[in-house]
Design a protein around this motif. Structure first.
Motif, short mmCIF file in Angstrom:
data_model
loop_
_atom_site.label_atom_id
_atom_site.label_comp_id
_atom_site.label_asym_id
_atom_site.label_seq_id
_atom_site.Cartn_x
_atom_site.Cartn_y
_atom_site.Cartn_z
N UNK A 173 0.81 -1.22 0.00
CA UNK A 173 0.00 0.00 0.00
C UNK A 173 0.85 1.27 0.00
N UNK A 174 2.15 1.15 0.35
CA UNK A 174 3.01 2.34 0.27
C UNK A 174 3.59 2.51 -1.14
N UNK A 175 3.20 1.67 -2.08
CA UNK A 175 3.65 1.82 -3.46
C UNK A 175 4.92 1.05 -3.79
N UNK A 176 5.59 0.44 -2.81
CA UNK A 176 6.79 -0.33 -3.12
C UNK A 176 6.38 -1.71 -3.62
N UNK A 177 7.27 -2.32 -4.41
CA UNK A 177 6.95 -3.62 -4.98
C UNK A 177 8.00 -4.66 -4.60
N UNK A 178 7.60 -5.92 -4.63
CA UNK A 178 8.54 -7.03 -4.43
C UNK A 178 8.32 -8.05 -5.53
N UNK A 179 9.37 -8.84 -5.83
CA UNK A 179 9.32 -9.85 -6.90
C UNK A 179 9.37 -11.24 -6.30
N UNK A 180 8.61 -12.16 -6.89
CA UNK A 180 8.62 -13.55 -6.45
C UNK A 180 8.47 -14.46 -7.67
N UNK A 181 8.95 -15.68 -7.52
CA UNK A 181 8.87 -16.65 -8.63
C UNK A 181 8.47 -18.00 -8.10
N UNK A 182 7.73 -18.77 -8.90
CA UNK A 182 7.46 -20.17 -8.60
C UNK A 182 7.42 -20.93 -9.92
N UNK A 183 7.74 -22.22 -9.91
CA UNK A 183 7.69 -22.98 -11.17
C UNK A 183 6.27 -23.01 -11.73
#
Lengths: 587, 688
Positions: free
Chosen positions: B19-29
């Protein structure tokens, strides 16, 4: 001059970069051309030659335009203009000096280094909507000679000096070519293509060096020659003769013209010889081949029959000897015999005679016969558009197929003709109806007209169309009614061509094979184009493929049974037992 | 909180926006048989990282944005619905004729393609409308009813209708639609003038046929996605990405699934546009997204994502032309898996054969024996055999060397390093040529554009590509390895509506044009209302010089053609665009208007965001060094940096290698680089 040689990696990169120069030229022509024959049918070609006129590359150009011809044209420019300067450009469409036919107006420009040395030559060739003929067509089969044909002919005439037009030439064209604004738009595109090529080639040379580029060309020719020798070495040795007969037309004998080629394949030496000298003399019609088309048509027949990955350039061409005779209809034409229709009719017969003959050498080689042209559905239409009150003239591409079976695959149906190889586009119905005042009532493939074989040739197309709101004229020269495209190695012939006019009262009348026809508002032309020949016995065609074509309504159950020896059950599935019996060899 | 996913062939990427506008990246097969499973797995990874349960995290979500290759894969694998096509009498073979054209004129190994809808399932109805839109033959409803009887017997699951000139007069298509709805109440159907109102009947028919054939399958897929997300605890909006680089509610895609056919690849340029602007204010960019087998290129021109009407499914001319407008993404068959070989006459080739993921490059030790681009990168020292994918996979460097020595260096007569460099150089060349074709088509000047490299392999040769193209700057975004999912997060809610309307500057029919504009505006307003978000509409004219065949897009501030001044303004805008694309104008020619489009854009979030990626700053020192081969310089001892250890805004000279868990970036001795504050790597030529 350096003599540094390139390794295979450096050659691969430079080849790609030169092909990129040609693609940028072609893209310019396609996207800015005005006439439909350029911007929809892509009937144009671009290439890079050495300063001496050896073809370096013509990436994905129309085969009949470029294998031979650009080389001859550049040599004629050098002969007539020994003192060329940067910024020069020359118009060339003379079939007596290397061009394919007069409608293929070409712009040729030498490219110089910054010290004023001529290094390479660029050429863009574009089929015109009109070239000033006495009739509004660019394929005037009935022309008795070049005077009767009436085309404006430019034997390497200078059209630019210092990158600026010589306006005298432009004015001449504007008063002698129909719909001059359309012509001028196409001219601007063609010059634009050459200048884009000049800019890109110069930038490449700044990166690589002109000497290195020239060295590359020489080494690229040697590589291509070696590839060609390998490809020919894979063929069986032998001498074969082939023939293909053009229908009777005005100015041709009553039984047509039989074109013969004598071919010698020498795999040990890696050479192929095609001898076309054994053909009739030039005739008083527009069907005589230019030297460019005679040579190129023979080469197309050879290249259609070998490994397609061999580069097509002056190097691989060293391995093909084409023997031509002066004054021969499929040789070197003598002025004033007309070559108005040199890229299609007789040229197609030459290429077909070569590839069908090579098929006789061994299964797996050569091709069947590609259908002949030009049916009225690909004719030149002209008249006054009632919606704007303006004159129009353009070649339409409403329908054509013609594709021949190869040893390994069914035909690509919409090849147009053997010299075009399918690169041309086909007009959309709505597009055609908005550009010209016509209506297309019907456009279909004709069931049971495919060249049956182990692999099939294309079925014929049938197009029914006519004018809306006023009359139009249509010119065409439709070969292949009597001499439909033959199959090889047991394959059958594909459908033949035919054309009728349907009058307002519904009555129908067969039209001549080669004519300029006036069609009144509400009348219809019914045009059937040629299919293509099949390769191998139809009895060897996989039964499931035959059943698929049957389910699609492309062949009838009767044809499946009698021609292919395939029987279907009432639900469309394979009747294996009956099929086995039908396919049993009869004692 | 918002979620954006991109389902790829190997990995499902997820971007989470807090909600603060920051993003994170994640991966799964990715689970190929059940793409939703991969999505849920990736969401679980993100929930774990936040110390939340899946349900607790999903409960915080407002919207879930989904990019999918489900539609295009169904077509390629032949899993679409059995579909009938109804056409104007006389034109049954519309899908067989196509538009002509072919590649490789001497290659006779390819049979003519089968039509998208079999001829046996294509039916004619008696009717005809003329070029002006007036009816010459009224629809024969009795015969149409008989056609529907025949269709009932053919046991189809969907119906498409494509009649000539239906874009100018849709009355017959609409009537057939009513008859279908009455006869088969549950049968999905598509009318060509609704799906793709363009003046080319083949493209319109192809679009309608593809659209109808996808409806049963995409309806089921999206329904299942929404249900499973709801089961897992998500109560927000489910959005799907479209081929046009925007997103719409899942129900809109279920109603017109062709709009999502190029859903995945269209997102990289949306991200590229954001980064190009952020890192230097570029309004033109070349965006590359690299994978193991393909290199996808798209273009930003004048700040807009470049579009095409020539979207092919499969190879050009041999596959199916979708005819539907899409972000232009050109795919080159050149990637890490491309196989190198030397032919009998001594010429090097790289691709188009690929070792793919199986058996893969020699260095993967999965049975591959032929050298690939990845093997060359190992030999050159670009890739660290012990730190590939952050050390998750050990590479066999001696195996790569042996393969290149035997198959490339020996036949070319060059050293091992020269051979490896040649492989990378030729692969680079293929990418450069493809980019050059595209920049010409889209009218941008590469010497004023930034090159953006996304995907795991972009860093290996993008420095060389930028140099060949003359791009002043290369940008590797911090989200590079998941750039499409990041683009999905950045996209707006968009739609496009089109109308065929013919006009000519010599004789403008103001009433017809105004009626078309009014109709488009009404549809646009309706879409904005449905989206529930604030939005605006821009008009685009499709126009050309009289006699040209290919129209160009001309953006218009207002779509009025009522006064001479308005028409003069239209001409000026057309000529500016024509000059940009083709370098010429022709003031003597009239201009034809062929169609109008309304592009609607609604903001997907309440405030502007800079999509700042949460990264941990580690200690600023090189990780060490290794020996790397550079053309012209030979082997050079080269410092290796951890991406997250670089101090922002500090300039370094090449050579250098920059590594992260997802990628390696090669900077040669002629280049220099820095990390921007948000975390992108920027590379330029060194000033001499």
């Amino acid at each position: 001059m350096t003599s540094a040689s390139f390794n295979g990696a450096q050659m691969a990169v430079l080849r790609s970069r030169l092909d990129g120069v040609v693609r940028a030229m072609s893209n310019t022509l396609l996207r800015t051309g005005r006439s439909g024959v350029l911007n929809r049918a892509r009937d144009f070609s671009c290439c890079i030659l050495t300063h001496g006129g050896d073809l370096v590359t013509a990436a994905d150009s129309l085969p009949i335009h470029v294998l031979s011809g650009p080389d001859l044209m550049v040599k004629s420019v050098m002969e007539f203009h020994p003192d060329q300067r940067p910024g020069d450009a020359f118009l060339h469409n003379s079939p007596y000096h290397g061009c394919s036919h007069p409608a293929d107006l070409s712009v040729i420009a030498p490219v110089f280094d910054d010290r004023g040395r001529h290094r390479f030559t660029l050429l863009a060739k574009a089929h015109q909507a009109d070239i000033g003929n006495s009739q509004p067509t660019t394929y005037m089969g009935e022309a008795t000679d070049v005077y009767n044909e009436g085309a404006l002919i430019f034997p390497a005439v200078q059209v630019q000096r210092g990158w600026k037009d010589i306006d005298d030439i432009i004015r001449m064209c504007k008063v002698r070519i129909r719909v001059p604004q359309q012509w001028h738009g196409d001219y601007l595109s063609t010059v634009g293509a050459v200048r884009v090529g000049e800019r890109n080639l110069t930038a490449l040379a700044e990166d690589i060096g002109w000497d290195r580029l020239e060295d590359f060309a020489a080494q690229w020719f040697d590589y291509s020659e070696a590839r060609m020798a390998e490809a020919i070495a894979a063929l069986p040795a032998g001498q074969v003769s082939g023939s293909s007969t053009h229908d009777p037309f005005p100015g041709l004998p009553a039984d047509g013209v039989r074109i013969t080629s004598h071919i010698t394949v020498d795999p040990d030496q890696g050479r192929v010889t095609v001898d076309l000298a054994d053909n009739p003399d030039c005739m008083p019609c527009g069907m005589n081949l230019s030297e460019a088309c005679a040579r190129t048509a023979a080469m197309i027949g050879v290249f259609n029959s070998i490994d397609y990955q061999v580069p097509k350039n002056a190097g691989s061409f060293r391995r093909i000897d084409v023997r031509l005779r002066e004054g021969c209809i499929a040789g070197i034409p003598v002025h004033p015999f007309s070559c108005s229709a040199a890229t299609t009719n007789i040229a197609d017969r030459v290429a077909n005679s070569v590839q069908t003959a090579l098929a006789g050498l061994q299964d797996g080689i050569g091709m069947a016969e590609v259908g002949a042209v030009i049916a009225p559905s690909a004719g030149v239409v002209s008249g006054i558009d009632p919606r704007s009150g303006k004159a129009f003239v353009n070649q339409v591409f409403l329908g054509m197929s013609g594709g021949a079976a190869s040893p390994g695959a069914d035909a690509w149906w919409t090849v147009g003709h053997v010299g075009n190889a399918g690169l041309c586009c086909i007009d959309g119905v709505e597009h055609a109806e908005i550009v010209q005042p016509i209506i297309v009532h019907r456009r279909a493939f004709v069931p049971d007209s495919e060249g049956a074989g182990r692999t099939n040739g294309a079925p014929s197309t049938v197009i029914e169309f006519g004018p809306v709101g006023g009359a139009i004229d249509i010119g065409y020269l439709s070969d292949g009614h009597i001499n439909a495209p033959v199959g090889v190695r047991g394959g059958s012939a594909g459908g033949g061509a035919d054309q009728h006019i349907i009058h307002l009262d519904g009555s129908s009348e067969r039209l001549a094979a080669c004519a300029q026809v006036h069609v009144e508002d509400g009348e219809r032309i019914l045009a059937v184009s040629c299919g293509g020949g099949g390769y191998g016995s139809p009895f060897e065609r996989p039964p499931e493929t035959v059943l698929r074509d049957m389910a699609e309504g492309l062949i009838s159950a009767e044809r499946a049974r009698t021609i292919y020896g395939v029987a279907a059950r009432p639900d469309g599935s394979l009747d294996s037992e009956t099929t086995r019996q039908l396919r049993e060899p009869t004692a | 909180m918002r979620f954006a996913t991109d389902t790829g062939g190997t990995f499902t990427d997820l971007v989470v926006e807090d909600d603060d506008g920051t993003i994170t990246l994640h991966k799964a097969p990715t689970t190929p048989s059940d793409p939703v499973a991969g999505v849920l797995d990736a969401l679980r990874v993100a929930a774990d990282a936040r110390g939340l349960t899946l349900a607790a995290m999903l409960a915080l979500g407002d919207s879930f944005i989904h990019g999918t290759t489900h539609a295009i894969n169904a077509i390629i694998q032949g899993r679409t619905a059995r579909t009938a096509l109804i056409v104007t009498t006389g034109h049954r073979d519309m899908l067989l004729f196509r538009e002509g054209g072919r590649t490789e004129p001497f290659n006779h190994a390819h049979a003519y393609p089968q039509p998208y809808i079999p001829r046996a399932l294509t039916f004619e109805v008696s009717e005809r409308i003329m070029a002006g839109g007036h009816i010459v033959t009224a629809l024969d409803e009795t015969a149409t009813a008989q056609v529907l009887d025949a269709i009932a017997r053919a046991d189809v699951e969907a119906i498409a209708v494509a009649l000539l000139w239906s874009t100018l007069n849709p009355v017959h298509e609409n009537r057939i639609g009513e008859m279908i709805a009455a006869r088969f109440p549950d049968m999905p159907y598509s009318l060509s003038h609704c799906v793709n109102p363009t003046l080319r009947e083949f493209r319109r028919a192809s679009s309608a046929a593809i659209d109808a054939s996808l409806k049963p399958l995409m309806g089921t897929y999206l329904g299942s996605l929404e249900a499973r997300l709801a089961d897992a605890g998500f109560a927000g909006r489910v959005m799907v990405l479209t081929s046009a680089g925007g997103m719409v509610d899942a129900c809109e895609v279920a109603a017109q699934p062709i709009s999502a056919i190029n859903s995945g690849p269209s997102m990289a340029p949306v991200a590229g546009r954001h980064y190009a602007w952020r890192e230097g204010g570029f309004d033109s960019a070349i965006v590359a997204d690299t994978g193991g087998t393909t290199y996808d290129i798209s273009i930003i021109a004048d700040g807009r994502v470049a579009m095409t009407r020539d979207l092919w499914i499969g190879e050009p001319y041999r596959g199916h032309l979708a005819g539907y407008p899409s972000v232009e993404v050109k795919s080159v068959g050149a990637g890490g898996g491309s196989i190198a070989r030397v032919d009998a006459s001594g010429l090097l080739h790289v691709g188009p054969q690929s070792a793919g993921a199986m058996p893969g490059p020699v260095c993967y030790q999965r049975g591959g024996t032929l050298p690939t681009v990845t093997d060359a990168c190992v030999v050159l020292g670009y890739l660290d055999p012990d730190f590939f994918l952050g050390g998750k996979m050990q590479l066999d460097a001696p195996g790569a060397r042996r393969a290149i020595e035997a198959h490339i260096a020996a036949p070319l007569g060059v050293s091992l390093e020269e051979a490896a460099w040649s492989i990378v150089d030729l692969a680079t060349e293929a990418m450069v040529q493809a980019i050059q074709d595209l920049v010409v088509n889209q009218g941008i000047d590469p010497t004023r554009a930034v090159l953006i490299g996304g995907g795991g392999a972009a860093g290996l040769n993008s420095t060389f590509i930028a140099r060949r193209l003359g791009c002043p700057r290369l940008l590797i975004p911090e989200t590079g390895a998941a750039m499409s999912a990041a683009g999905a997060m950045m996209s707006d809610i968009t739609a496009e509506f089109a109308a065929t309307v013919y006009g000519n500057t010599a004789r403008f029919d103001g009433d017809a044009v105004s009626a078309a504009v009014g109709g488009l505006a009404a549809r646009a307003d309706d879409f904005i209302a449905r989206s529930g978000r604030p939005g605006g509409t821009q008009f685009i004219a499709e126009a050309r010089y009289e006699g040209q065949a290919w129209e160009i897009d001309v953006p218009l501030p207002e779509a009025y053609f009522s006064s001479p001044a308005a028409i003069a303004d239209f001409r000026a805008r057309f000529e500016a665009e024509h000059l940009r694309l083709f370098t010429i104008v022709d003031p003597a020619s009239e201009i034809e208007l062929i169609g109008l489009r309304a592009r609607v854009q609604c903001s997907a979030r309440d405030s502007e965001s800079d999509f700042k990626l949460t990264m941990e700053q580690t200690e600023a020192s090189p990780k060490g060094s290794r020996s790397v081969y550079f053309a012209g310089a030979g082997r050079v001892e080269t410092p290796v940096w951890r991406l997250d250890a670089l101090t922002p805004d500090r300039m370094f000279d090449g050579p250098a290698l920059i590594e992260s868990d997802f990628t390696t970036i090669v900077v040669d001795p002629a280049a220099r680089f820095w990390r921007s504050a948000p975390g992108a790597i920027l590379i330029e030529e060194r000033r001499s």
